[in-house]
Design a protein around this motif. Structure first.
Motif, PDB file in Angstrom:
ATOM      1  N   ARG A  88       0.805  -1.328  -0.067  1.00  0.00           N
ATOM      2  CA  ARG A  88      -0.143   0.084  -0.063  1.00  0.00           C
ATOM      3  C   ARG A  88       0.766   1.215   0.031  1.00  0.00           C
ATOM      4  NH1 ARG A  88      -3.149  -1.189   5.679  1.00  0.00           N
ATOM      5  NH2 ARG A  88      -1.044  -1.502   6.009  1.00  0.00           N
ATOM      6  N   ASN A 125     -12.831   0.729   9.920  1.00  0.00           N
ATOM      7  CA  ASN A 125     -11.439   0.823   9.470  1.00  0.00           C
ATOM      8  C   ASN A 125     -10.989  -0.484   9.190  1.00  0.00           C
ATOM      9  OD1 ASN A 125     -11.397   3.704  10.092  1.00  0.00           O
ATOM     10  ND2 ASN A 125     -10.699   3.221  12.034  1.00  0.00           N
ATOM     11  N   GLU A 129      -9.337  -1.824   5.565  1.00  0.00           N
ATOM     12  CA  GLU A 129      -8.211  -2.339   5.315  1.00  0.00           C
ATOM     13  C   GLU A 129      -8.095  -3.472   4.162  1.00  0.00           C
ATOM     14  OE1 GLU A 129      -4.227  -3.883   7.933  1.00  0.00           O
ATOM     15  OE2 GLU A 129      -6.129  -3.180   9.217  1.00  0.00           O
ATOM     16  N   GLU A 132      -7.737  -1.428   1.066  1.00  0.00           N
ATOM     17  CA  GLU A 132      -6.495  -0.860   1.161  1.00  0.00           C
ATOM     18  C   GLU A 132      -5.407  -1.966   0.456  1.00  0.00           C
ATOM     19  OE1 GLU A 132      -5.026   2.253   2.221  1.00  0.00           O
ATOM     20  OE2 GLU A 132      -6.872   2.818   1.415  1.00  0.00           O
ATOM     21  N   THR A 133      -5.395  -3.084   1.104  1.00  0.00           N
ATOM     22  CA  THR A 133      -4.311  -4.335   0.820  1.00  0.00           C
ATOM     23  C   THR A 133      -4.658  -4.819  -0.472  1.00  0.00           C
ATOM     24  OG1 THR A 133      -3.893  -4.489   3.165  1.00  0.00           O
ATOM     25  CG2 THR A 133      -3.012  -6.247   1.880  1.00  0.00           C
ATOM     26  N   LYS A 136      -6.316  -1.705  -3.458  1.00  0.00           N
ATOM     27  CA  LYS A 136      -5.270  -0.447  -3.386  1.00  0.00           C
ATOM     28  C   LYS A 136      -3.655  -0.884  -3.796  1.00  0.00           C
ATOM     29  CE  LYS A 136      -3.119   3.706  -1.273  1.00  0.00           C
ATOM     30  NZ  LYS A 136      -3.257   4.640  -0.095  1.00  0.00           N
ATOM     31  N   SER A 179     -13.392  -6.834  -2.096  1.00  0.00           N
ATOM     32  CA  SER A 179     -12.114  -6.460  -2.398  1.00  0.00           C
ATOM     33  C   SER A 179     -11.529  -7.330  -3.777  1.00  0.00           C
ATOM     34  CB  SER A 179     -11.339  -6.179  -1.293  1.00  0.00           C
ATOM     35  OG  SER A 179     -10.868  -7.473  -0.526  1.00  0.00           O
TER      36      SER A 179
END
Length: 248
Positions: A88, A125, A129, A132-133, A136, A179
């Motif tokens: 990230r 959050n 994540e 995000e991992t 992203k 994700s």
């Protein structure tokens, strides 16, 4: 043990089989530089071993845990380098790409799964994540590594598990499956926008890894797959044999 979902093939494999053996000459990775993210454990670790058996000239190991990466590195017979970075990190990942230079195969095995919980009970959050991992991080890797690829034959393989199962079979795993579904589309766009690159999402099966254990699944209740099975299949998929999938 029977497959957890209907099989689209007559034979259900849980272990490596000869036609995808990385030691087959036509699957050789000789002269190739292979990048593996999430290389310190699980399927990423197994994938580095499979490409080493295929004769890869150099393997680039990327992950967050330097100790685990170095353990993987010690097991490899070929040249390798360790890069302990978070996928990230928008500054560190491009720096690794610059240091690596031209490559032939990029294997995306890094992943994160939050503590299982319903959407209502999830921590926002921790839920994010996973995006995000998994998403992203994949985007940053693509933007960082795609420019210096081998212009003749380059392959990007992204492991994307669990997305084939309906939501009712995977309670509490919304962040992970959403994700990873998005990752599939990102890889699809990578292929469409870079016609000289072979890019594919690969479901690795049901492998006993830290991520699987975190879901709360009891491995004894499912037909578990050997980690070498998806690892060997990745070698086959990234090889020149994959050209027929492109119509070549």
């Amino acid at each position: 043990m029977q497959p957890p979902v209907p099989s689209f093939t007559t034979t259900w494999h849980n272990a490596p089989y000869p036609s995808i053996s990385p030691t087959r000459p036509e699957l050789s990775a000789a002269g190739k530089t292979v990048i593996v993210t999430g290389a310190g454990s699980g399927i990423g670790h197994a994938t580095t071993a499979s490409f080493a058996r295929a004769g890869a000239t150099k393997i680039i190991l990327i992950g967050r845990n330097k100790v685990n990466l170095e353990e993987t590195q010690r097991s490899l017979p070929c040249a390798s380098s360790v890069h302990a970075v978070d996928v990230r990190d928008e500054q560190a990942v491009p720096n690794v790409a610059s240091a690596v230079g031209r490559w032939d195969m990029l294997i995306l095995a890094a992943g994160y799964i939050p503590t299982p919980a319903s959407i209502l009970d999830s921590s926002v959050n921790e839920w994010l994540e996973a995006l995000e991992t998994n998403l992203k991080g994949t985007l940053i890797l693509a933007k960082s590594f795609l420019p210096p690829t081998n212009p003749i034959h380059a392959a990007v393989i992204g492991y994307s598990a669990a997305v084939t199962f309906p939501a009712a079979m995977l309670p509490g795993l919304s962040a992970y499956t959403i994700s990873k579904t998005a990752v599939i589309k990102l890889i699809e766009y990578t292929a469409a926008e870079n016609p000289s690159i072979f890019a594919a999402a690969l479901h690795p099966g049901v492998v006993d890894t830290p991520i699987l254990r975190k879901t709360g699944v009891d491995p004894t209740t499912l037909p578990m797959d050997d980690a070498d099975l998806p690892a060997n299949f990745a070698v086959w998929l990234a090889s020149k044999e994959a050209s027929f999938l492109k119509g070549g």
